[in-house]
Write an enzyme that holds these catalytic residues in place. Structure first.
Site, mmCIF file in Angstrom:
data_model
loop_
_atom_site.group_PDB
_atom_site.id
_atom_site.type_symbol
_atom_site.label_atom_id
_atom_site.label_comp_id
_atom_site.label_asym_id
_atom_site.label_seq_id
_atom_site.Cartn_x
_atom_site.Cartn_y
_atom_site.Cartn_z
ATOM 1 N N ARG A 1 35.871 43.280 18.143
ATOM 2 C CA ARG A 1 36.113 44.574 17.496
ATOM 3 C C ARG A 1 35.267 45.677 18.120
ATOM 4 O O ARG A 1 35.772 46.764 18.409
ATOM 5 C CB ARG A 1 35.873 44.483 15.987
ATOM 6 C CG ARG A 1 36.903 43.618 15.272
ATOM 7 C CD ARG A 1 36.581 43.446 13.810
ATOM 8 N NE ARG A 1 35.269 42.827 13.665
ATOM 9 C CZ ARG A 1 34.466 42.961 12.609
ATOM 10 N NH1 ARG A 1 34.850 43.683 11.574
ATOM 11 N NH2 ARG A 1 33.308 42.363 12.560
ATOM 12 N N ASN B 1 39.043 42.275 11.175
ATOM 13 C CA ASN B 1 39.250 40.833 11.130
ATOM 14 C C ASN B 1 40.220 40.496 10.003
ATOM 15 O O ASN B 1 40.241 41.162 8.974
ATOM 16 C CB ASN B 1 37.925 40.108 10.869
ATOM 17 C CG ASN B 1 37.029 40.086 12.080
ATOM 18 O OD1 ASN B 1 37.462 40.239 13.206
ATOM 19 N ND2 ASN B 1 35.739 39.890 11.841
#
Length: 91
Positions: free
Chosen positions: A20, A38
């Site tokens: 990320r 996520n």
């Protein structure tokens, strides 16, 4: 080329490997806006919007991922442009 938006689902070893944060860095460099987070099943999902060439470039980069990740599959679908002004990492 105008502003487009894409929803991206990424599976493989993509959690716990700075995926990320790495995607956020790439997005900011390419001036792509949106978010990434996520998912409970171990995948990652993102909303990307911006110039068509920049969004497509970022999707190509996501297909490789950062060195510690192992991307197994990338699913891309059209999304509505939300007019976001930045890129953020969510939950």
């Amino acid at each position: 080329m105008g502003i487009i938006a894409r929803h991206v689902d990424v599976s493989g070893r993509v959690q716990g490997v700075f995926f990320r944060a790495w995607t956020e860095e790439q997005a900011e460099r390419l001036k792509v806006r949106g978010w990434i987070r996520n998912c409970p099943d171990g995948s990652v999902e993102a909303h990307l919007e911006g110039d068509e060439s920049a969004v497509n470039w970022l999707i190509d980069l996501i297909g490789d991922g950062p060195p510690s990740a192992r991307v197994a599959n990338v699913r891309v679908s059209d999304a509505a442009v939300a007019g976001l002004t930045s890129f953020e990492v969510r939950g």
